[in-house]
Scaffold this motif. Structure first.
Motif, PDB file in Angstrom:
ATOM      1  N   ARG A   1       8.427  -1.472  -8.645  1.00 23.84           N
ATOM      2  CA  ARG A   1       9.784  -1.320  -8.122  1.00 23.84           C
ATOM      3  C   ARG A   1       9.803  -1.689  -6.641  1.00 23.84           C
ATOM      4  O   ARG A   1       9.031  -1.180  -5.840  1.00 23.84           O
ATOM      5  CB  ARG A   1      10.236   0.122  -8.300  1.00 23.84           C
ATOM      6  N   ARG A   2      10.735  -2.589  -6.269  1.00 25.66           N
ATOM      7  CA  ARG A   2      10.845  -2.993  -4.876  1.00 25.66           C
ATOM      8  C   ARG A   2      11.598  -1.934  -4.074  1.00 25.66           C
ATOM      9  O   ARG A   2      12.559  -1.350  -4.583  1.00 25.66           O
ATOM     10  CB  ARG A   2      11.564  -4.342  -4.793  1.00 25.66           C
ATOM     11  N   PRO A   3      11.200  -1.714  -2.832  1.00 27.57           N
ATOM     12  CA  PRO A   3      11.915  -0.710  -2.033  1.00 27.57           C
ATOM     13  C   PRO A   3      13.318  -1.189  -1.702  1.00 27.57           C
ATOM     14  O   PRO A   3      13.534  -2.372  -1.418  1.00 27.57           O
ATOM     15  CB  PRO A   3      11.053  -0.592  -0.771  1.00 27.57           C
ATOM     16  N   GLY A  15       8.236   2.329  12.711  1.00 31.09           N
ATOM     17  CA  GLY A  15       7.016   1.598  13.048  1.00 31.09           C
ATOM     18  C   GLY A  15       6.084   1.309  11.894  1.00 31.09           C
ATOM     19  O   GLY A  15       4.963   0.813  12.101  1.00 31.09           O
ATOM     20  N   PHE A  16       6.506   1.605  10.643  1.00 25.87           N
ATOM     21  CA  PHE A  16       5.675   1.326   9.486  1.00 25.87           C
ATOM     22  C   PHE A  16       5.901  -0.106   8.993  1.00 25.87           C
ATOM     23  O   PHE A  16       6.974  -0.685   9.190  1.00 25.87           O
ATOM     24  CB  PHE A  16       6.003   2.286   8.337  1.00 25.87           C
ATOM     25  N   VAL A  17       4.892  -0.651   8.358  1.00 21.79           N
ATOM     26  CA  VAL A  17       5.024  -1.932   7.672  1.00 21.79           C
ATOM     27  C   VAL A  17       5.174  -1.650   6.180  1.00 21.79           C
ATOM     28  O   VAL A  17       4.333  -0.976   5.582  1.00 21.79           O
ATOM     29  CB  VAL A  17       3.792  -2.831   7.910  1.00 21.79           C
ATOM     30  N   VAL A  18       6.249  -2.131   5.576  1.00 24.87           N
ATOM     31  CA  VAL A  18       6.525  -1.901   4.166  1.00 24.87           C
ATOM     32  C   VAL A  18       6.170  -3.162   3.385  1.00 24.87           C
ATOM     33  O   VAL A  18       6.665  -4.248   3.688  1.00 24.87           O
ATOM     34  CB  VAL A  18       8.009  -1.536   3.937  1.00 24.87           C
ATOM     35  N   ILE A  19       5.313  -2.993   2.380  1.00 27.19           N
ATOM     36  CA  ILE A  19       4.861  -4.132   1.575  1.00 27.19           C
ATOM     37  C   ILE A  19       5.338  -3.945   0.141  1.00 27.19           C
ATOM     38  O   ILE A  19       5.058  -2.920  -0.486  1.00 27.19           O
ATOM     39  CB  ILE A  19       3.324  -4.250   1.592  1.00 27.19           C
ATOM     40  N   ALA A  20       6.067  -4.922  -0.377  1.00 22.71           N
ATOM     41  CA  ALA A  20       6.498  -4.900  -1.773  1.00 22.71           C
ATOM     42  C   ALA A  20       5.406  -5.544  -2.624  1.00 22.71           C
ATOM     43  O   ALA A  20       5.174  -6.751  -2.553  1.00 22.71           O
ATOM     44  CB  ALA A  20       7.820  -5.647  -1.942  1.00 22.71           C
ATOM     45  N   MET A  21       4.718  -4.738  -3.431  1.00 18.27           N
ATOM     46  CA  MET A  21       3.570  -5.236  -4.186  1.00 18.27           C
ATOM     47  C   MET A  21       3.939  -6.351  -5.146  1.00 18.27           C
ATOM     48  O   MET A  21       3.150  -7.261  -5.391  1.00 18.27           O
ATOM     49  CB  MET A  21       2.917  -4.079  -4.946  1.00 18.27           C
ATOM     50  N   ARG A  22       5.152  -6.300  -5.714  1.00 23.50           N
ATOM     51  CA  ARG A  22       5.549  -7.336  -6.658  1.00 23.50           C
ATOM     52  C   ARG A  22       5.746  -8.687  -5.981  1.00 23.50           C
ATOM     53  O   ARG A  22       5.552  -9.732  -6.599  1.00 23.50           O
ATOM     54  CB  ARG A  22       6.839  -6.922  -7.371  1.00 23.50           C
ATOM     55  N   ALA A  31      -4.550  -4.964   3.221  1.00 21.43           N
ATOM     56  CA  ALA A  31      -4.220  -3.863   4.118  1.00 21.43           C
ATOM     57  C   ALA A  31      -5.140  -2.671   3.886  1.00 21.43           C
ATOM     58  O   ALA A  31      -5.596  -2.015   4.829  1.00 21.43           O
ATOM     59  CB  ALA A  31      -2.755  -3.458   3.913  1.00 21.43           C
ATOM     60  N   CYS A  32      -5.432  -2.376   2.607  1.00 21.62           N
ATOM     61  CA  CYS A  32      -6.293  -1.237   2.286  1.00 21.62           C
ATOM     62  C   CYS A  32      -7.731  -1.462   2.725  1.00 21.62           C
ATOM     63  O   CYS A  32      -8.490  -0.500   2.900  1.00 21.62           O
ATOM     64  CB  CYS A  32      -6.250  -0.955   0.781  1.00 21.62           C
ATOM     65  N   ALA A  33      -8.115  -2.711   2.900  1.00 19.64           N
ATOM     66  CA  ALA A  33      -9.485  -3.017   3.317  1.00 19.64           C
ATOM     67  C   ALA A  33      -9.681  -2.844   4.817  1.00 19.64           C
ATOM     68  O   ALA A  33     -10.804  -2.913   5.312  1.00 19.64           O
ATOM     69  CB  ALA A  33      -9.848  -4.449   2.915  1.00 19.64           C
ATOM     70  N   LYS A  34      -8.580  -2.593   5.537  1.00 18.66           N
ATOM     71  CA  LYS A  34      -8.658  -2.553   6.999  1.00 18.66           C
ATOM     72  C   LYS A  34      -8.543  -1.160   7.601  1.00 18.66           C
ATOM     73  O   LYS A  34      -8.723  -0.997   8.808  1.00 18.66           O
ATOM     74  CB  LYS A  34      -7.556  -3.437   7.595  1.00 18.66           C
ATOM     75  N   GLY A  35      -8.201  -0.165   6.789  1.00 11.83           N
ATOM     76  CA  GLY A  35      -8.004   1.148   7.380  1.00 11.83           C
ATOM     77  C   GLY A  35      -8.123   2.274   6.382  1.00 11.83           C
ATOM     78  O   GLY A  35      -8.488   2.071   5.218  1.00 11.83           O
ATOM     79  N   SER A  36      -7.810   3.475   6.843  1.00 10.30           N
ATOM     80  CA  SER A  36      -7.845   4.647   5.981  1.00 10.30           C
ATOM     81  C   SER A  36      -6.744   4.560   4.928  1.00 10.30           C
ATOM     82  O   SER A  36      -5.736   3.875   5.113  1.00 10.30           O
ATOM     83  CB  SER A  36      -7.675   5.923   6.796  1.00 10.30           C
ATOM     84  N   ILE A  37      -6.931   5.270   3.826  1.00 14.18           N
ATOM     85  CA  ILE A  37      -5.971   5.236   2.725  1.00 14.18           C
ATOM     86  C   ILE A  37      -5.429   6.645   2.519  1.00 14.18           C
ATOM     87  O   ILE A  37      -6.187   7.578   2.234  1.00 14.18           O
ATOM     88  CB  ILE A  37      -6.631   4.703   1.435  1.00 14.18           C
ATOM     89  N   TRP A  38      -4.103   6.773   2.652  1.00 14.73           N
ATOM     90  CA  TRP A  38      -3.430   8.051   2.503  1.00 14.73           C
ATOM     91  C   TRP A  38      -2.448   7.923   1.345  1.00 14.73           C
ATOM     92  O   TRP A  38      -1.570   7.056   1.377  1.00 14.73           O
ATOM     93  CB  TRP A  38      -2.688   8.427   3.792  1.00 14.73           C
TER      94      TRP A  38
END
Length: 217
Positions: A1-3, A15-22, A31-38
């Motif tokens: 589902r797209r935001p 200040g967040f970056v929103v990524i639509a996976m589709r 993005a997940c390879a570069k930082g912590s995952i919450w």
């Protein structure tokens, strides 16, 4: 589902970056390879979650753990997850976390009972909805005789609330504890997430109880 555009704009203003996976299926992995995952908050752990998202979250969580990243569930609600692929994938996500923060004691009890191997990780913390602090209410709205109601509505997932049950609880608060004011807050301002329900609930409460009511959205 797209935001939805309104939701995307709200997060981007903070200040967040929103990524639509589709639309960009590889970008979330980078993005997940570069930082912590919450992972969280909201009612994140439940049966009504898409397998596509769970597959992505499981892969990302374990990739993060194997590459030395911090992986955590943060401020999530949890309810029973039925047996099957979803339960197996949630177990994988929780297994990759060093800590699992849930938003209330019932979620903690449910999660610990259904995934006993992860129980030592479970701790209480606030939902991410309160990341910025409390809602900006005026001093009169913060009176101790005020009650805030936030129905958990999701039309797409078939989740609803019983107005009579809410009204019964409010009646008890009024009669026993002197509640005088009710604030109704949809957990999302979009129509399919309870705004219409909250407006109808406002009218129902006004008709049934001698209290002031307002909807904040």
């Amino acid at each position: 589902r797209r935001p939805a555009d309104a939701v995307r704009d709200e997060f981007e203003r903070e200040g967040f970056v929103v990524i639509a996976m589709r639309d960009e299926p590889l970008r979330p992995f980078r993005a997940c390879a570069k930082g912590s995952i919450w992972i969280g908050g909201g009612h994140a752990i439940r049966s009504e979650v898409s397998l596509g998202w769970l597959l992505f979250a499981t892969f990302a969580a374990w990739w993060g753990r194997l590459t030395g990243r911090t992986v955590r569930v943060v401020g999530a609600g949890a309810s029973s997850v039925k047996a099957g692929w979803r339960r197996w994938l949630f177990a994988g996500i929780l297994g990759a976390c060093d800590k699992v923060f849930v938003r209330d004691p019932i979620s903690a009890k449910t999660l610990s009972a259904e995934f006993p191997g992860q129980a030592p990780k479970v701790q209480l913390a606030a939902d991410l909805a309160f990341l910025k602090g409390c809602l900006d209410f005026s001093p009169d709205q913060m009176d101790e005789a005020c009650c805030l109601v936030s129905p958990g509505i999701d039309v797409r997932e078939g989740r609803a609330e019983d107005p009579a049950e809410i009204l019964g609880a409010l009646r008890t608060l009024h009669e026993r504890f002197g509640m005088r004011h009710v604030i109704v807050v949809p957990h999302d301002a979009r129509t399919e997430y309870g705004l219409d329900f909250c407006k109808a609930l406002e009218a129902t409460i006004k008709d049934a109880l001698p209290v002031s009511v307002e909807v904040v959205a």
